[in-house]
Design an enzyme around this catalytic site. Structure first.
Site, PDB file in Angstrom:
ATOM      1  N   CYS A 118       0.883  -1.115   0.024  1.00 26.81           N
ATOM      2  CA  CYS A 118       0.294   0.011  -0.210  1.00 26.81           C
ATOM      3  C   CYS A 118       0.972   1.553  -0.153  1.00 26.81           C
ATOM      4  CB  CYS A 118      -0.888  -0.054   1.121  1.00 26.81           C
ATOM      5  SG  CYS A 118      -2.260   1.083   1.115  1.00 26.81           S
ATOM      6  N   HIS A 122      -3.980  -4.403  -0.274  1.00 29.60           N
ATOM      7  CA  HIS A 122      -3.204  -5.306   0.072  1.00 29.60           C
ATOM      8  C   HIS A 122      -3.469  -7.131   0.071  1.00 29.60           C
ATOM      9  CE1 HIS A 122      -3.359  -2.142   3.340  1.00 29.60           C
ATOM     10  NE2 HIS A 122      -3.840  -1.444   2.426  1.00 29.60           N
ATOM     11  N   GLU A 168      -2.476  -9.473   2.499  1.00 34.72           N
ATOM     12  CA  GLU A 168      -3.000  -9.672   3.680  1.00 34.72           C
ATOM     13  C   GLU A 168      -4.552  -9.775   3.938  1.00 34.72           C
ATOM     14  OE1 GLU A 168      -2.483  -5.364   4.583  1.00 34.72           O
ATOM     15  OE2 GLU A 168      -1.899  -6.591   3.040  1.00 34.72           O
TER      16      GLU A 168
END
EC number: 4.3.2.10
Length: 227
Positions: free
Chosen positions: A97, A207, A209
């Protein structure tokens, strides 16, 4: 909503697992990134120690919030020098990011023009789109021969949360260096950099994750480069 699977309480990371230093420079919630990396087999240390960040097998540079605030946090830890030392030795770094954005020359947000780390030429600026922030799931146009996205279905979606991005990757190709592999995405009619692979330096605007199985597969591809 965070679709990242939780590791079972009894799960352990093998001692032979690649070590990842997660640079904690005050960039917001970093625990989801830590859990995702552990889920795909890394041994993660959240750290503000430059020595730990230099010596780990891999370095993760997260980022949430304004470009200027993130750069101030990185500069407090001498993070630019840490990243430079790692790259000089071809040691892997992954930005996520704003961790991607700070790798470019400059960020212009809310009238504030902030110097970035300058690993790539380009300016982080407001996306020209009818709806901002760009929040939610989106497909990406994967670069040819990508290692980052190896084995992933090109139609997979990734989770984005941002209003600013890099709309022009300004590096010129030549015969002496390998040109970075640039993956793009589009929000409205605005095309922007979604990911970059440049030797040991990888970064994503989205992102991973928070991107479910596809994000975990991407992180596993990166962790496998550390072995």
């Amino acid at each position: 909503m965070n679709p990242t699977p939780e590791r079972p309480d009894h799960a352990t990371t093998p001692s032979s697992a690649p070590s990842v230093a997660l640079l904690d420079y005050g960039a917001g919630n970093i625990r989801s990134a830590q859990r995702a990396l552990e889920h795909v087999g890394a041994q993660v240390t959240v750290t503000q120690d430059p020595h730990v960040a230099v010596e780990a097998d891999g370095l993760l540079v997260p980022g949430v919030g304004a470009f200027d605030a993130c750069m101030r946090g990185i500069n407090r830890l001498n993070g630019g020098r840490v990243i430079g030392q790692r790259l000089a030795g071809s040691r892997p770094v992954l930005g996520i990011c704003v961790g991607l954005q700070v790798l470019f020359d400059r960020g212009v947000e809310h009238g504030v023009d902030t110097k970035g780390l300058g690993e790539w030429p380009g300016v982080v600026e407001k996306l020209e789109a009818p709806v901002l922030p760009h929040m939610g799931w989106n497909t990406v146009d994967i670069a040819d021969n990508s290692e980052m996205f190896a084995g992933l279905d090109p139609q997979k979606r990734f989770y984005f949360v941002h209003s600013y991005g890099v709309r022009d990757f300004a590096l010129s190709a030549d015969d002496y260096i390998a040109y970075p592999k640039v993956t793009w995405a589009t929000h409205g009619d605005c095309r922007f950099v979604a990911a970059v692979e440049n030797g040991p330096l990888w970064a994503t605007q989205f992102h991973p994750e928070k991107s479910g199985d596809a994000g975990l597969a991407l992180l596993e591809n990166w962790v496998n480069t550390l072995r």
